[in-house]
Write a protein that holds these residues in place. Structure first.
Motif, PDB file in Angstrom:
ATOM      1  N   ILE A 248     -83.311  59.522  -0.326  1.00 27.77           N
ATOM      2  CA  ILE A 248     -82.391  60.355   0.454  1.00 27.77           C
ATOM      3  C   ILE A 248     -80.964  60.072   0.007  1.00 27.77           C
ATOM      4  CG2 ILE A 248     -81.580  60.942   2.768  1.00 27.77           C
ATOM      5  CD1 ILE A 248     -84.216  59.614   3.798  1.00 27.77           C
ATOM      6  N   PRO A 249     -80.201  61.091  -0.382  1.00 30.33           N
ATOM      7  CA  PRO A 249     -78.790  60.859  -0.726  1.00 30.33           C
ATOM      8  C   PRO A 249     -77.965  60.681   0.541  1.00 30.33           C
ATOM      9  CG  PRO A 249     -79.272  63.199  -0.823  1.00 30.33           C
ATOM     10  CD  PRO A 249     -80.576  62.509  -0.495  1.00 30.33           C
ATOM     11  N   VAL A 250     -77.023  59.754   0.523  1.00 29.16           N
ATOM     12  CA  VAL A 250     -76.173  59.566   1.703  1.00 29.16           C
ATOM     13  C   VAL A 250     -74.693  59.629   1.333  1.00 29.16           C
ATOM     14  CG1 VAL A 250     -77.820  58.350   3.154  1.00 29.16           C
ATOM     15  CG2 VAL A 250     -76.480  57.057   1.496  1.00 29.16           C
ATOM     16  N   SER A 251     -74.404  60.289   0.223  1.00 30.00           N
ATOM     17  CA  SER A 251     -73.012  60.585  -0.119  1.00 30.00           C
ATOM     18  C   SER A 251     -72.991  61.968  -0.757  1.00 30.00           C
ATOM     19  CB  SER A 251     -72.440  59.545  -1.086  1.00 30.00           C
ATOM     20  OG  SER A 251     -73.173  59.529  -2.295  1.00 30.00           O
ATOM     21  N   PRO A 252     -72.082  62.839  -0.333  1.00 24.10           N
ATOM     22  CA  PRO A 252     -72.049  64.189  -0.901  1.00 24.10           C
ATOM     23  C   PRO A 252     -71.523  64.184  -2.330  1.00 24.10           C
ATOM     24  CG  PRO A 252     -70.223  63.874   0.611  1.00 24.10           C
ATOM     25  CD  PRO A 252     -71.069  62.643   0.714  1.00 24.10           C
ATOM     26  N   SER A 253     -71.982  65.131  -3.121  1.00 23.71           N
ATOM     27  CA  SER A 253     -71.475  65.288  -4.484  1.00 23.71           C
ATOM     28  C   SER A 253     -70.009  65.697  -4.444  1.00 23.71           C
ATOM     29  CB  SER A 253     -72.277  66.355  -5.229  1.00 23.71           C
ATOM     30  OG  SER A 253     -73.637  66.002  -5.309  1.00 23.71           O
ATOM     31  N   SER A 254     -69.261  65.260  -5.440  1.00 22.20           N
ATOM     32  CA  SER A 254     -67.833  65.587  -5.475  1.00 22.20           C
ATOM     33  C   SER A 254     -67.585  67.027  -5.919  1.00 22.20           C
ATOM     34  CB  SER A 254     -67.097  64.621  -6.406  1.00 22.20           C
ATOM     35  OG  SER A 254     -67.667  64.657  -7.706  1.00 22.20           O
ATOM     36  N   LYS A 255     -68.568  67.622  -6.599  1.00 23.71           N
ATOM     37  CA  LYS A 255     -68.432  69.019  -7.025  1.00 23.71           C
ATOM     38  C   LYS A 255     -69.750  69.738  -6.785  1.00 23.71           C
ATOM     39  CE  LYS A 255     -67.155  72.028 -10.871  1.00 23.71           C
ATOM     40  NZ  LYS A 255     -66.988  72.149 -12.339  1.00 23.71           N
ATOM     41  N   GLY A 265     -77.860  71.586  -0.003  1.00 23.95           N
ATOM     42  CA  GLY A 265     -78.924  70.694   0.448  1.00 23.95           C
ATOM     43  C   GLY A 265     -78.885  69.317  -0.185  1.00 23.95           C
ATOM     44  N   ASP A 266     -80.048  68.688  -0.247  1.00 26.60           N
ATOM     45  CA  ASP A 266     -80.153  67.305  -0.728  1.00 26.60           C
ATOM     46  C   ASP A 266     -79.662  67.130  -2.158  1.00 26.60           C
ATOM     47  OD1 ASP A 266     -81.391  66.981   1.703  1.00 26.60           O
ATOM     48  OD2 ASP A 266     -83.093  65.852   0.924  1.00 26.60           O
ATOM     49  N   VAL A 267     -79.796  68.153  -2.985  1.00 24.46           N
ATOM     50  CA  VAL A 267     -79.419  68.018  -4.390  1.00 24.46           C
ATOM     51  C   VAL A 267     -77.939  67.690  -4.547  1.00 24.46           C
ATOM     52  CG1 VAL A 267     -78.873  70.463  -4.827  1.00 24.46           C
ATOM     53  CG2 VAL A 267     -79.770  69.038  -6.685  1.00 24.46           C
ATOM     54  N   VAL A 268     -77.114  68.079  -3.562  1.00 26.98           N
ATOM     55  CA  VAL A 268     -75.689  67.748  -3.591  1.00 26.98           C
ATOM     56  C   VAL A 268     -75.290  66.862  -2.404  1.00 26.98           C
ATOM     57  CG1 VAL A 268     -74.913  69.675  -5.015  1.00 26.98           C
ATOM     58  CG2 VAL A 268     -75.176  70.005  -2.546  1.00 26.98           C
ATOM     59  N   GLY A 269     -76.277  66.206  -1.790  1.00 28.53           N
ATOM     60  CA  GLY A 269     -75.992  65.186  -0.784  1.00 28.53           C
ATOM     61  C   GLY A 269     -75.526  65.695   0.562  1.00 28.53           C
ATOM     62  N   GLN A 270     -75.985  66.864   0.975  1.00 35.32           N
ATOM     63  CA  GLN A 270     -75.586  67.409   2.280  1.00 35.32           C
ATOM     64  C   GLN A 270     -76.546  66.905   3.360  1.00 35.32           C
ATOM     65  OE1 GLN A 270     -75.468  71.523   1.065  1.00 35.32           O
ATOM     66  NE2 GLN A 270     -73.306  71.410   0.523  1.00 35.32           N
ATOM     67  N   VAL A 271     -76.412  65.607   3.645  1.00 33.97           N
ATOM     68  CA  VAL A 271     -77.334  64.872   4.509  1.00 33.97           C
ATOM     69  C   VAL A 271     -76.530  63.935   5.401  1.00 33.97           C
ATOM     70  CG1 VAL A 271     -79.200  63.161   4.514  1.00 33.97           C
ATOM     71  CG2 VAL A 271     -79.182  64.958   2.784  1.00 33.97           C
ATOM     72  N   LYS A 272     -77.014  63.705   6.623  1.00 32.95           N
ATOM     73  CA  LYS A 272     -76.361  62.740   7.511  1.00 32.95           C
ATOM     74  C   LYS A 272     -76.568  61.320   6.980  1.00 32.95           C
ATOM     75  CE  LYS A 272     -78.658  64.160  11.007  1.00 32.95           C
ATOM     76  NZ  LYS A 272     -79.317  64.273  12.329  1.00 32.95           N
ATOM     77  N   PRO A 273     -75.495  60.583   6.679  1.00 37.53           N
ATOM     78  CA  PRO A 273     -75.660  59.215   6.173  1.00 37.53           C
ATOM     79  C   PRO A 273     -76.258  58.265   7.196  1.00 37.53           C
ATOM     80  CG  PRO A 273     -73.458  60.066   5.688  1.00 37.53           C
ATOM     81  CD  PRO A 273     -74.086  61.010   6.668  1.00 37.53           C
ATOM     82  N   THR A 274     -76.070  58.542   8.472  1.00 39.24           N
ATOM     83  CA  THR A 274     -76.538  57.623   9.511  1.00 39.24           C
ATOM     84  C   THR A 274     -78.057  57.604   9.613  1.00 39.24           C
ATOM     85  OG1 THR A 274     -76.045  59.453  11.015  1.00 39.24           O
ATOM     86  CG2 THR A 274     -74.485  57.612  10.958  1.00 39.24           C
ATOM     87  N   THR A 275     -78.682  58.777   9.654  1.00 45.24           N
ATOM     88  CA  THR A 275     -80.129  58.854   9.870  1.00 45.24           C
ATOM     89  C   THR A 275     -80.899  59.419   8.683  1.00 45.24           C
ATOM     90  OG1 THR A 275     -80.033  61.091  10.799  1.00 45.24           O
ATOM     91  CG2 THR A 275     -79.712  59.245  12.328  1.00 45.24           C
ATOM     92  N   GLY A 276     -80.194  59.983   7.701  1.00 48.51           N
ATOM     93  CA  GLY A 276     -80.881  60.600   6.572  1.00 48.51           C
ATOM     94  C   GLY A 276     -81.408  61.991   6.865  1.00 48.51           C
ATOM     95  N   GLY A 277     -81.064  62.551   8.027  1.00 54.39           N
ATOM     96  CA  GLY A 277     -81.527  63.891   8.384  1.00 54.39           C
ATOM     97  C   GLY A 277     -80.759  64.965   7.633  1.00 54.39           C
ATOM     98  N   GLY A 278     -81.462  66.025   7.221  1.00 51.88           N
ATOM     99  CA  GLY A 278     -80.782  67.029   6.408  1.00 51.88           C
ATOM    100  C   GLY A 278     -81.022  68.474   6.792  1.00 51.88           C
ATOM    101  N   ILE A 279     -81.856  68.742   7.793  1.00 53.86           N
ATOM    102  CA  ILE A 279     -82.199  70.137   8.099  1.00 53.86           C
ATOM    103  C   ILE A 279     -80.965  70.917   8.546  1.00 53.86           C
ATOM    104  CG2 ILE A 279     -83.613  71.672   9.514  1.00 53.86           C
ATOM    105  CD1 ILE A 279     -85.631  69.409   9.814  1.00 53.86           C
ATOM    106  N   PHE A 318     -67.460  69.658   7.135  1.00 55.52           N
ATOM    107  CA  PHE A 318     -68.357  68.506   7.038  1.00 55.52           C
ATOM    108  C   PHE A 318     -67.768  67.242   6.411  1.00 55.52           C
ATOM    109  CE2 PHE A 318     -71.374  72.131   7.038  1.00 55.52           C
ATOM    110  CZ  PHE A 318     -72.112  71.776   8.151  1.00 55.52           C
ATOM    111  N   LYS A 319     -66.690  67.343   5.655  1.00 54.01           N
ATOM    112  CA  LYS A 319     -66.241  66.188   4.870  1.00 54.01           C
ATOM    113  C   LYS A 319     -65.936  64.969   5.741  1.00 54.01           C
ATOM    114  CE  LYS A 319     -62.991  64.711   1.293  1.00 54.01           C
ATOM    115  NZ  LYS A 319     -61.867  65.123   0.402  1.00 54.01           N
ATOM    116  N   LYS A 320     -65.138  65.147   6.774  1.00 61.25           N
ATOM    117  CA  LYS A 320     -64.768  64.012   7.620  1.00 61.25           C
ATOM    118  C   LYS A 320     -65.990  63.470   8.358  1.00 61.25           C
ATOM    119  CE  LYS A 320     -61.390  62.489  11.049  1.00 61.25           C
ATOM    120  NZ  LYS A 320     -60.223  62.874  11.885  1.00 61.25           N
TER     121      LYS A 320
END
Length: 395
Positions: A248-255, A265-279, A318-320
């Motif tokens: 599970i990625p827990v940091s978003p891609s810079s580009k 989605g997951d391919v660019v790290g659009q996931v909650k770092p706390t729980t790993g949830g991504g839906i 989402f960034k902050k």
């Protein structure tokens, strides 16, 4: 015969890709949705989303296993912290069926769903996107005006199209168990779990639950040890299938965009770092991406400069949130069992968790907690790092 050129090819029929396909095709754009799997939506996932998810995606109401009004958190010493609300705080859903319906609804418009396709090569030129994929050993070729990459974590396709990959990852392990002795989410910290890990039992219905762990190392042995300890607590635990492990990625891609291409989605790290949830994050990101992409298709402007609007709109929302989520994850990973015990005791006695909690938006609660006495219980160098980040975020 001339090969048909479609408006958009989407690689990946998970929540992000399927939602994007539905959005674009329902607006009149021609879409091909490719996925390497034969069954849509069958990625390993606990399937928990916030109650507000239903406001954005009301069709999910047909796929709710149960609504979560409460949760029990166990400290390393075994102390129980119970969180309870009068209204549902989260929904536990049948993810596979929900995602499948989104994809099938997209087919009702102008989406061509093609499963079992393994994408091997992507080339982007000044006018088109060219894709080569294998299907049952045969090579297929597709051409489109644009590409949405939703191919999941660790996809090798990102570099082919100029997208950055997430830099930080964690791992999860989960099995489905025949267990109905609890009626709320149970979360476990420390004790049989090493630093940075937490475990869970999530009840689905009257017969089954998910049992899993999440942390920064390969969790197979950790999971087995965790299960062994749980059997001492719950004698009736019955394991009937093999453990599944995923990254599970827990940091978003810079580009997350390039010429004629957006990533979601997951391919660019659009996931909650706390729980790993991504839906939730994946589908909201798909909405933002499809809005910009639809404008670009209509105006025939799919340049890198134009598609940068997608990243700007995504970061505004989402960034902050993800920065604070990462801070919370790194903080948790630094804690010893004693520090977790002290913090849970404080949370229990102080009423900090009486504050409203959104399962998908954690930043407000995290920042509120950090401004209380919670840092007084921490001895690690992470304490100063947290204080520094809080100061910078409040500037």
């Amino acid at each position: 015969m001339l090969k048909k050129i479609v408006d958009t090819i989407i690689v990946g029929a998970g929540p992000a890709g399927s939602q994007c396909a539905y959005n674009l095709s329902s607006q009149g754009h021609s879409v091909i949705l490719l996925d390497y799997r034969e069954n849509i939506g069958n990625k390993l996932c606990t399937g928990i989303v916030s109650s507000e998810f239903e406001n954005f995606y009301p069709d999910v109401s047909k796929f709710i296993y149960r609504k979560a009004y409460s949760a029990s958190i166990f400290s390393p010493s075994g102390k129980l912290l119970k969180i309870k609300r009068n209204s549902p705080q989260a929904l536990i859903i049948d993810r596979e069926s929900f995602i499948r319906e989104i994809a099938f609804n997209a087919e009702k418009f102008d989406t061509k769903l093609k499963l079992g396709r393994i994408v091997e090569k992507i080339e982007v030129d000044s006018k088109f996107v060219h894709i080569k994929a294998k299907y049952k050993g045969a090579l297929e070729e597709y051409t489109s005006r644009s590409l949405v990459l939703a191919s999941g974590f660790g996809s090798r396709l990102s570099k082919m199209v100029g997208l950055d990959t997430p830099k930080t990852k964690i791992f999860g392990a989960q099995i489905k168990i025949n267990f109905n002795s609890i009626d709320e989410v149970n979360v476990f910290t420390g004790h049989s779990l090493p630093k940075g890990f937490f475990g869970w039992i999530v009840p689905l219905n009257d017969n089954y639950s998910y049992l899993g762990v999440l942390g920064k190392n390969n969790p197979k042995e950790i999971f087995e040890h965790f299960c062994s300890n749980l059997k001492n607590r719950y004698k009736e635990l019955n394991f009937f299938n093999n453990v599944d492990i995923w990254g599970i990625p827990v940091s978003p891609s810079s580009k997350i965009f390039s010429n004629r291409v957006v990533g979601i989605g997951d391919v660019v790290g659009q996931v909650k770092p706390t729980t790993g949830g991504g839906i939730y994050f994946s589908m909201r990101s798909a909405d933002l991406a499809s809005q910009v992409l639809s404008e670009g298709l209509t105006s025939d402007n799919l340049s890198e400069e134009f598609l940068s609007k997608y990243q700007k709109s995504w970061e505004n929302i989402f960034k902050k949130e993800l920065q604070i989520g990462q801070l919370a994850r790194f903080f948790y990973e630094s804690l010893s069992d004693d520090e977790i015990n002290n913090i849970i005791n404080y949370l229990f006695e102080s009423g900090v968790l009486d504050k409203e909690i959104s399962f998908d938006w954690h930043s407000e609660l995290v920042m509120y907690a950090f401004k209380t006495k919670i840092l007084n219980f921490v001895k690690s160098p992470m304490k100063k790092a947290v204080q520094k980040v809080i100061y910078s975020l409040n500037k």
